[in-house]
Structures are given as structure tokens and as C-alpha cells.
Design a protein around this motif. Structure first.
Motif, PDB file in Angstrom:
ATOM      1  N   PRO A 331       1.027  -1.157   0.073  1.00 51.43           N
ATOM      2  CA  PRO A 331      -0.058  -0.003  -0.174  1.00 51.43           C
ATOM      3  C   PRO A 331       0.902   1.152   0.021  1.00 51.43           C
ATOM      4  CG  PRO A 331       0.104  -1.098   2.156  1.00 51.43           C
ATOM      5  CD  PRO A 331       0.877  -2.027   1.269  1.00 51.43           C
ATOM      6  N   LEU A 351      -1.781   2.603   7.761  1.00 50.44           N
ATOM      7  CA  LEU A 351      -1.401   1.612   6.857  1.00 50.44           C
ATOM      8  C   LEU A 351      -0.960   0.417   7.449  1.00 50.44           C
ATOM      9  CD1 LEU A 351       1.345   2.434   3.852  1.00 50.44           C
ATOM     10  CD2 LEU A 351       1.421   0.273   5.432  1.00 50.44           C
ATOM     11  N   THR A 360      -6.584  -3.941   3.330  1.00 52.95           N
ATOM     12  CA  THR A 360      -5.970  -2.969   2.279  1.00 52.95           C
ATOM     13  C   THR A 360      -6.674  -3.065   0.887  1.00 52.95           C
ATOM     14  OG1 THR A 360      -3.676  -3.205   3.388  1.00 52.95           O
ATOM     15  CG2 THR A 360      -3.913  -2.068   1.338  1.00 52.95           C
ATOM     16  N   ASP A 364      -5.333   1.762  -2.525  1.00 51.52           N
ATOM     17  CA  ASP A 364      -4.384   2.015  -1.672  1.00 51.52           C
ATOM     18  C   ASP A 364      -3.011   1.411  -2.145  1.00 51.52           C
ATOM     19  OD1 ASP A 364      -5.993   3.640   0.053  1.00 51.52           O
ATOM     20  OD2 ASP A 364      -6.213   1.989   1.452  1.00 51.52           O
TER      21      ASP A 364
END
Length: 452
Positions: A331, A351, A360, A364
Motif C-alpha cells: 500500500p 497503513l 488494504t 491503496d
């Protein structure tokens, strides 16, 4: 009463198939609209599928571990037609169901065209456990995934409810320097160790019997692992990168003692009380700073009809290679060059948490411009990483450990690490690569360079 099929939906990623990871219901179970019925894994994310019907589960049409094409039936429901929400429309689990005629939906299943009216999803209600903790089901699942005991979390929500931030903060405080952590793996890992002769065939260490290989052979000493999902996507991307971009790797060993001192001060600062801080934060700032001084490391080689061109990006979407239970994900933090130190730290926290949850999103993971891989969390000193496709550079940060180092003519114990970088030699030459890594190293040696 009527029987309704539920077809595997396109979960908004444009993918053609998914794996049934786990069923959350069984035949005969009573479900309400938006109850989670199963988890599916695509090449990009792990998704919980909510029920589009209120009724009784009839039959599970796909086994756990099976790969199913989008649009194929996976489960049947026995419903009261009056209470049915429509076979072709279901509200997403992320947001309240839209009113008729608009909003976000899961698409790609149901009979032609589907229904046009939708029932609003019921409000999600907190669940009180026997010990008095108030938390919604997704928060409880998050706590289980992170190994957090909810009874030890200080709630900040209304009426004493534990929030997502409460769980995240508690989990962050449990570690000191690690960033993308090694997952809490179970007792069973992917292994190819021969099974003891006294153990029933293929069942050593809880593994399933090995399926026959492409050659038709199968024995007790070989385990076949299907290549699918994230592993399939990762292998394809790595082969594409390794055989299209000429990789060159350079590295430098540095004294990161002042970085460690800064991390320690930030951890003690009230301004960072609710933020997890690690050396990765300083590394991220160093990469952004150095990329501004050597823009070609943040560029990309673009094939065109007339040949090729180099796209130099004047922004940094900073990728972080993350080892997760689902495999390698990368990501990225959009427009990282515009973030303050504190905002960048918060972005890294989000994140990390999202990657560990396996949530995720595809968005992203797209549009990255340069990547950091922190192999130091696995105890590695250095490496030669493969460039993420669409980028021209990737930086590897090794473990930070105390070693003897010469300072002012004397040997002293210092915190030492190695920074390595692989680059696309079509885009950037050796002098540019070397300047960039030297700049990253200089910031880790003296973080005060970031103050401008």
C-alpha cells in the motif's frame, strides 16, 4: 416462502474470481440482512460478504478453499418473499444502504437487472460481553486479530464504548520499534519437511494430504501449495519487474544513533502520545527529502507507441512493503510530501493496521511512486529488493543493532544499519542512485537535516 440463490459479487475491484476463505454460517442457520455469511479473498483484499436476505440458510454451494468465478452461485436462502431485499442488490458493509436509485452497492450477481428498491441496513448495535465491555462486532474482530484483550483497553466512545482508535492505540503501545510487524502466525506454517513415517500420510503438523502434482505424483514428502490470490498477483508482478527493468542495487552502512535518539524523544513527547513512532518514520521522511533532491528515483519508464518516455512525478506516493498473513502487500501513502512528521506517522499507523487486518483496498495499492521495504524487522542486515512495477526505485532498511563504530578516532558502540536501494537503470544512472542513497543515509545519521 421462496428459495434464493446468492451469486458471488464483484466487490468493486473488477476482478473475475475469489476464494471462499471461511463460511460464517451453516445450513439451517437463521440470518438477517447484512449478517456476515462468509469471507472471500481476492488478489487484492480480504472481504466479508453480508447477506442480502433475511431467512434460513439452505445450502452452501462452494467449499472453503474453493476458487469461484464472479456471478457463480455460492449459497441458497429460504426466505419469506415479503421480507426479501431483492436478489440483485445488497448494501455494502462499509456504509449505510442507499435509498432507492443511488449509492454504493456490491454488483455482479442476481438476476438480470436486479431489483431497484433496497431495504436500509439495520443500525449496527454494540454488543456487551459478560465482563461488561461495550464494542461493536467489527471492533471485537479487530481486537482478536491484533491479540488485544478488550478488558484492558480504555474506552473513549459514547457510553463507554471501545472504538477502533482505542484498539489501535492499545496495540501500538505493545511494541517499541517494529513497524509492519511479523504477523502472529499460527503453529502451522507452509512447510515441506518430510512427514514422519509413523504419521498418517500428508497429515503431519496439521497439513492436508498433498494433492497430486501436475505429473500425477503424490507422496508423503511433498506438499503442493496452489498459487492463487495475493501470491499469484505478487509472483506475476515480480517476474514482470525483474525481466523488464534492469535492476542495479547500491547500499551504505551508516550510524543511525541520532535517529534512535530522535525516535526516543518523539515517543516521550505528549504530542505523539497517541501515535506509534518507529525508525521507519524517519526513514520515510528521509526518502521523501532525498527524492526531492534526485527526482529521477521517483520517475517511471513508460512504453509508448513511438518508443518510450520517462514520467517524472513531482509528488510522492510512498509505498510501504508489508508482510501480512495474506502475503506481500505494497500500500502507499498518497501525496506523502505534503504531510508533516506527525501526519506521516499517523498515515503509517493506519497503513500498518489496515494491512494487518487484511483490509488494504486496491486503490491503496495503486499509483505508488517509490517504495520502502523494512527487512530489518525480520533481522536482515541488507538485501537487493525487486522494484515495484510502475516505479523506478525501492529502498530497503536493514535491522538497527549496536555495533562497534569509529567516532573521533575511538571505537564506540553505536546503533548501525544498512540502507540499500534497487533502481531501474533505464531511468536513473549510477551517480543519481548513489546521491539518493547518500542523502537518505545522511538524514538517518543527522535527522536535523529535515529541519529547513
Amino acid at each position: 416462502m421462496s428459495t434464493q440463490n446468492f451469486n458471488l459479487p464483484d466487490v468493486g475491484e473488477g476482478l473475475t474470481e475469489a476464494e471462499i476463505v471461511a463460511w460464517k454460517v451453516a445450513p439451517g442457520d437463521t440470518v438477517a440482512i447484512n449478517d456476515v455469511i462468509c469471507e472471500i479473498e481476492t488478489a487484492k483484499s480480504l472481504v466479508e460478504l453480508p447477506s442480502p436476505h433475511a431467512g434460513v440458510v439452505g445450502e452452501l454451494l462452494a467449499a472453503e478453499g474453493a476458487t469461484v468465478e464472479v456471478g457463480s452461485p455460492i449459497i441458497t436462502f429460504v426466505t419469506d418473499a415479503r421480507d426479501d431485499a431483492g436478489p440483485g442488490v445488497i448494501a455494502t458493509a462499509e456504509a449505510p444502504a442507499p435509498e432507492e436509485g443511488g449509492g454504493s452497492v456490491l454488483v455482479g450477481y442476481g438476476t438480470g437487472g436486479g431489483a431497484t428498491s433496497r431495504r436500509k441496513r439495520p443500525a449496527e448495535r454494540p454488543v456487551r460481553s459478560s465482563v461488561g465491555v461495550i464494542a461493536k462486532p467489527p471492533i471485537r474482530k479487530l481486537a482478536r486479530d491484533l491479540g488485544v484483550d478488550l478488558t484492558t483497553v480504555t474506552p473513549t466512545g459514547a457510553d463507554g464504548e471501545v472504538t477502533r482508535d482505542d484498539v489501535m492505540t492499545h496495540a501500538q503501545q505493545a511494541s517499541v520499534f517494529r513497524n509492519i510487524e511479523t504477523p502472529e502466525w499460527g503453529a502451522v506454517r507452509e512447510e515441506t519437511v518430510p512427514a514422519p513415517q509413523s504419521t498418517p500420510s500428508g497429515l503431519a503438523r496439521g497439513l492436508s494430504p498433498a494433492p497430486a502434482s501436475a505429473s500425477g505424483r503424490s507422496d508423503d514428502r511433498t506438499e503442493s501449495i496452489p498459487v492463487k490470490g495475493v501470491r499469484k498477483a505478487t509472483s506475476s508482478a515480480m517476474v514482470q519487474s525483474a525481466y523488464s527493468a534492469p535492476h542495479v542495487t547500491v547500499w551504505k552502512e551508516i550510524d543511525a544513533s541520532r535517529t534512535m535518539e530522535l525516535v526516543k524523544r518523539l515517543k516521550a513527547s505528549p504530542d505523539y502520545a497517541d501515535i506509534r513512532v518507529s525508525p521507519l518514520l524517519i526513514m520515510a521522511r528521509a526518502v521523501i527529502w532525498a527524492a526531492r533532491r534526485t527526482p529521477m528515483v521517483n520517475a517511471a519508464w513508460i512504453e509508448t507507441e513511438g518508443g518510450a518516455e520517462i514520467a517524472v512525478r513531482h509528488y510522492v506516493n510512498l509505498g510501504i512493503a508489508a508482510a501480512t498473513p495474506r502475503g506481500l502487500l505494497v500500500p502507499n501513502i498518497k501525496d506523502a510530501q505534503d504531510l508533516s512528521m506527525k501526519d506521516l506517522a499517523r498515515a503509517l499507523n493506519r497503513l500498518t493496521l489496515t494491512a494487518r487486518e487484511g483490509k488494504t483496498s486496491p486503490a491503496d495499492q495503486q499509483g505508488g511512486t517509490i517504495t520502502i521495504t523494512n527487512i530489518g524487522v525480520f533481522g536482515m542486515d541488507a538485501g537487493t529488493p525487486i522494484i515495484n512495477p510502475g516505479e523506478a526505485g525501492i529502498v530497503a532498511m536493514g535491522t538497527i543493532s549496536q555495533k562497534p563504530w569509529v567516532v573521533d578516532g575511538e571505537v564506540r558502540p553505536r546503533w548501525v544499519t544498512t540502507v540499500a536501494g534497487s533502481f531501474d537503470h533505464r531511468v536513473i544512472d549510477g551517480d543519481g542512485m548513489s546521491r539518493f542513497i547518500a542523502d537518505v543515509a545522511s538524514v538517518l545519521e543527522e535527522p536535523a537535516l529535515l529541519v529547513e
